[in-house]
Design a protein around this motif. Structure first.
Motif, PDB file in Angstrom:
ATOM      1  N   TYR A 145       5.907  -6.799  -7.289  1.00  0.00           N
ATOM      2  CA  TYR A 145       7.248  -6.383  -7.686  1.00  0.00           C
ATOM      3  C   TYR A 145       7.292  -5.898  -9.136  1.00  0.00           C
ATOM      4  CZ  TYR A 145      12.224  -6.534  -8.751  1.00  0.00           C
ATOM      5  OH  TYR A 145      13.481  -6.203  -9.160  1.00  0.00           O
ATOM      6  N   LEU A 146       6.518  -6.540  -9.997  1.00  0.00           N
ATOM      7  CA  LEU A 146       6.565  -6.228 -11.420  1.00  0.00           C
ATOM      8  C   LEU A 146       5.614  -5.121 -11.840  1.00  0.00           C
ATOM      9  CD1 LEU A 146       6.775  -9.837 -12.906  1.00  0.00           C
ATOM     10  CD2 LEU A 146       8.633  -8.188 -12.642  1.00  0.00           C
ATOM     11  N   VAL A 147       4.525  -4.952 -11.088  1.00  0.00           N
ATOM     12  CA  VAL A 147       3.494  -3.991 -11.467  1.00  0.00           C
ATOM     13  C   VAL A 147       3.269  -2.989 -10.344  1.00  0.00           C
ATOM     14  CG1 VAL A 147       1.100  -3.699 -12.206  1.00  0.00           C
ATOM     15  CG2 VAL A 147       2.362  -5.743 -12.883  1.00  0.00           C
ATOM     16  N   GLU A 214       0.613  -2.250   1.351  1.00  0.00           N
ATOM     17  CA  GLU A 214       1.009  -0.882   0.992  1.00  0.00           C
ATOM     18  C   GLU A 214       2.504  -0.683   1.201  1.00  0.00           C
ATOM     19  OE1 GLU A 214       0.556   2.857   3.560  1.00  0.00           O
ATOM     20  OE2 GLU A 214      -1.307   2.794   2.413  1.00  0.00           O
ATOM     21  N   LYS A 215       3.009  -1.135   2.347  1.00  0.00           N
ATOM     22  CA  LYS A 215       4.429  -0.996   2.652  1.00  0.00           C
ATOM     23  C   LYS A 215       5.295  -1.823   1.701  1.00  0.00           C
ATOM     24  CE  LYS A 215       4.128   1.730   6.238  1.00  0.00           C
ATOM     25  NZ  LYS A 215       4.718   3.122   6.200  1.00  0.00           N
ATOM     26  N   THR A 216       4.801  -2.988   1.327  1.00  0.00           N
ATOM     27  CA  THR A 216       5.551  -3.832   0.388  1.00  0.00           C
ATOM     28  C   THR A 216       5.670  -3.155  -0.966  1.00  0.00           C
ATOM     29  OG1 THR A 216       4.730  -5.837   1.504  1.00  0.00           O
ATOM     30  CG2 THR A 216       5.673  -6.104  -0.689  1.00  0.00           C
ATOM     31  N   SER A 217       4.575  -2.578  -1.447  1.00  0.00           N
ATOM     32  CA  SER A 217       4.619  -1.846  -2.712  1.00  0.00           C
ATOM     33  C   SER A 217       5.577  -0.668  -2.626  1.00  0.00           C
ATOM     34  CB  SER A 217       3.216  -1.345  -3.080  1.00  0.00           C
ATOM     35  OG  SER A 217       2.365  -2.418  -3.415  1.00  0.00           O
ATOM     36  N   SER A 218       5.540   0.037  -1.499  1.00  0.00           N
ATOM     37  CA  SER A 218       6.423   1.176  -1.304  1.00  0.00           C
ATOM     38  C   SER A 218       7.886   0.756  -1.324  1.00  0.00           C
ATOM     39  CB  SER A 218       6.103   1.876   0.024  1.00  0.00           C
ATOM     40  OG  SER A 218       4.774   2.375   0.026  1.00  0.00           O
ATOM     41  N   PHE A 220       9.164  -1.935  -2.836  1.00  0.00           N
ATOM     42  CA  PHE A 220       9.532  -2.369  -4.179  1.00  0.00           C
ATOM     43  C   PHE A 220       9.722  -1.194  -5.134  1.00  0.00           C
ATOM     44  CE2 PHE A 220       7.369  -6.773  -3.622  1.00  0.00           C
ATOM     45  CZ  PHE A 220       8.547  -7.281  -3.098  1.00  0.00           C
ATOM     46  N   TRP A 221       8.875  -0.178  -4.974  1.00  0.00           N
ATOM     47  CA  TRP A 221       8.864   0.911  -5.943  1.00  0.00           C
ATOM     48  C   TRP A 221       9.440   2.215  -5.400  1.00  0.00           C
ATOM     49  CZ3 TRP A 221       7.627   0.372 -11.016  1.00  0.00           C
ATOM     50  CH2 TRP A 221       7.086  -0.857 -11.389  1.00  0.00           C
TER      51      TRP A 221
END
Length: 243
Positions: A145-147, A214-218, A220-221
């Motif tokens: 979430y932060l990076v 990958e989906k989680t990063s997508s 969040f960002w």
């Protein structure tokens, strides 16, 4: 796309968080290896357990996060270090950490004797159990979430993540045939073909966990997908913006 800007305070906050997690994981690794005696030596040692692999990998990952943060705070060029950190996160740290936490508590909820016999309560402190089997996942999700982590192309990432499962299964089979110790008794009951199916199943799971990361990063960002071939060149910081 506008440049992603952050206040310097957010960088220090993230650096402090990474240092804290690194210290926690390092202490957990040290305590588990040197202070918890489960009566096994040699190939029967703790390094046959995926939990120990995981906490060592998490410690290594967050150690690299600390180094990467220091490089960014010092305004040093560290593209290679950042790329290595992101690849390690997406293909090793997140799949392994997620697998250990979900599998452990999933089996524990069904029958704890399958994964963590009650007798271990007198050997392993409750707080250490949670540091080994609970906190890795929230630590990784908080980091996600932060990076902003750039993921490799999906197929390449899935192959790398699946390779970790392959390496570990080969390792525990080596222990079984060399020292007649079956880390997971179910493997002893399976035929050769059954073990092959189990191996393929684990590799598929790790590949799917890579996609989950990958989906989680997508999510969040708000980047879909968060892969190297679609990374925006204008992004100059990998840290979340704090308002």
């Amino acid at each position: 796309m506008a440049k992603l800007k952050t206040r310097s305070s957010s960088k220090y906050l993230i650096f402090g968080l990474h240092v804290l997690i690194f210290i926690i994981d390092l202490f957990s690794t040290y305590y588990d290896i040197f202070n918890v005696d489960i009566g096994q030596k040699g190939f029967k040692s703790k390094f046959m357990f995926l939990t120990v692999w995981n906490i060592c990998l998490q410690t290594l990952y967050f150690g690299f996060c600390v180094v990467s943060d220091l490089a960014e705070l010092a305004a040093l060029q560290h593209k290679c270090l950042r790329n290595w950190r992101d690849t390690f996160h997406s293909t090793i740290a997140f799949p392994v950490g997620t697998f250990v936490v979900l599998l452990f508590w999933g089996l524990y909820s069904i029958d704890r004797e399958l994964v963590y016999p009650k007798a271990l309560d007198d050997i392993i402190p409750s707080w250490l159990n949670h540091l080994l089997h609970t906190t890795p996942l929230p630590f990784l999700i908080t980091d996600k979430y932060l990076v902003y982590h750039v993921h490799p192309p999906r197929l390449k990432g899935m192959i790398k993540a699946s390779s970790i499962a392959l390496i570990y299964i080969v390792w525990i089979l080596f222990i079984a045939f060399y020292d007649n110790i079956w880390v997971y008794p179910i493997l002893k009951t399976l035929s050769v073909h059954g073990r092959a199916v189990f191996l393929i199943f684990c590799m598929v799971i790790f590949g799917l966990l890579y996609i989950l990361g990958e989906k989680t990063s997508s999510a969040f960002w708000k980047q879909e997908p968060a892969t190297t071939n679609l990374q925006k060149p204008e992004v100059i910081s990998t840290h979340k913006k704090y308002l």
